[in-house]
Write an enzyme that holds these catalytic residues in place. Sequence first.
Site, PDB file in Angstrom:
ATOM      1  CB  SER A 131     -28.770 -33.417  16.660  1.00 16.67           C
ATOM      2  OG  SER A 131     -27.880 -33.025  15.665  1.00 16.67           O
ATOM      3  CG  ASP A 236     -28.272 -25.147  16.276  1.00 14.72           C
ATOM      4  OD1 ASP A 236     -27.161 -25.414  15.792  1.00 14.72           O
ATOM      5  OD2 ASP A 236     -29.111 -26.023  16.561  1.00 14.72           O
ATOM      6  CG  HIS A 264     -26.462 -28.542  17.620  1.00 15.37           C
ATOM      7  ND1 HIS A 264     -27.557 -28.467  16.776  1.00 15.37           N
ATOM      8  CD2 HIS A 264     -26.029 -29.827  17.551  1.00 15.37           C
ATOM      9  CE1 HIS A 264     -27.767 -29.639  16.209  1.00 15.37           C
ATOM     10  NE2 HIS A 264     -26.862 -30.477  16.661  1.00 15.37           N
TER      11      HIS A 264
END
Length: 284
Positions: A131, A236, A264
Site C-alpha cells: 500500500s 482490491d 487489499h
Amino acid sequence: MALFLLGGRFSKCRVHIQRAMTAVQPYCSSVASGRQHVNGVDLYYEQTGRGKHAVLLIPGALGSTRTDFAPQLKSLNKEHFTVVGWDPRGYGQSRPPDRDFPSDFFERDARDAVDLMKALGFRKFSLLGWSDGGITALIAAARNPDLINKMVVWGSNAFVSQHDLGLYDAVRDVSKWSARMRQPMEEVYGAEVFAKTWEAWVDGIAQFAKRPEGSICMELLPLITCPTLIIHGEKDPMVPSFHPQHLLKHIKGSRLHLMPEGKHNLHLRYADEFNKLVEDFLKD
C-alpha cells in the site's frame, strides 16, 4: 493507501540487551525489537532470521510492523532471509514525533527506510512494500539503485486519480468503519488520535491529485532497475487495476502476479500463498 485488516501480536520475553545506540528486546519467537536513531528520530524496528538476503518490510498508511506483517515475520524462511520490519516516523512505536503529511512525506519515508537499513549494517537489501509502503519502496528503489536487490509491491500506486479521491473520501470517517476494522488501529493510537491521523492521511494523499497527472512518483518509475514483482488482488476495493498495470508498463522488466480472490490485505488473508510467491521470487 487505506489499511483494512490487520495482523496479530507477538508475545515478548522480558530480556534486554544494550547494543550501540539501540535497545534490543528479543522475542520468544526469535524476533528482536529495538530503536535506531535515524534522521533525527528514533525508529522502532523488529528483526528476525539469519539469512544472507536482507529484506525490509514497509507498512501501509498508519501501519506498523506488528499490525501489518505478523505472518511474514513469523513464517518467511529464516535460513535464507534476515527480515526487518519497522514503524515509519509518527506511526506505531516510532512516536514521537506525531505523524504529519507534508508534500514530500513519501520521499521522507523512503530516506528513513534506506538509512535505517544502513544504520543496521545492511549494505544491500530487498524491499517488500504494501500500500503506502509500496509507494515508499518504489521511491527508495529509484533513488538507490545500487542498494536495492529486489522489490515486491502490492496494493500500491504511482499517481492519484479522481476515481481514487472518491475511494479515499468514502473511508475518511472512521466512525463508519466496523468495530473490527477500527480495533487494531485504536489499540495502537487510541480512538481519538487514530481518527485525527487517518483524516490527516486522507488529506495528505489527496494533495497529489493537484499535481500534473496526479503524480506521486510516476517520473521515478523508469529509474527503477532492480527485479520487481507487482502483486495485485483482483478484488482490491482501494486500488483499481489500472494502477498495477501502470507500474508494469513503466518499470522495466517487472512482472505482475494477479490473485483472483485477493483484496487489499492479500498478504494477511492468503499469507501462505503470498509468502511462497515472495520467497520464490527473492530466491530466483
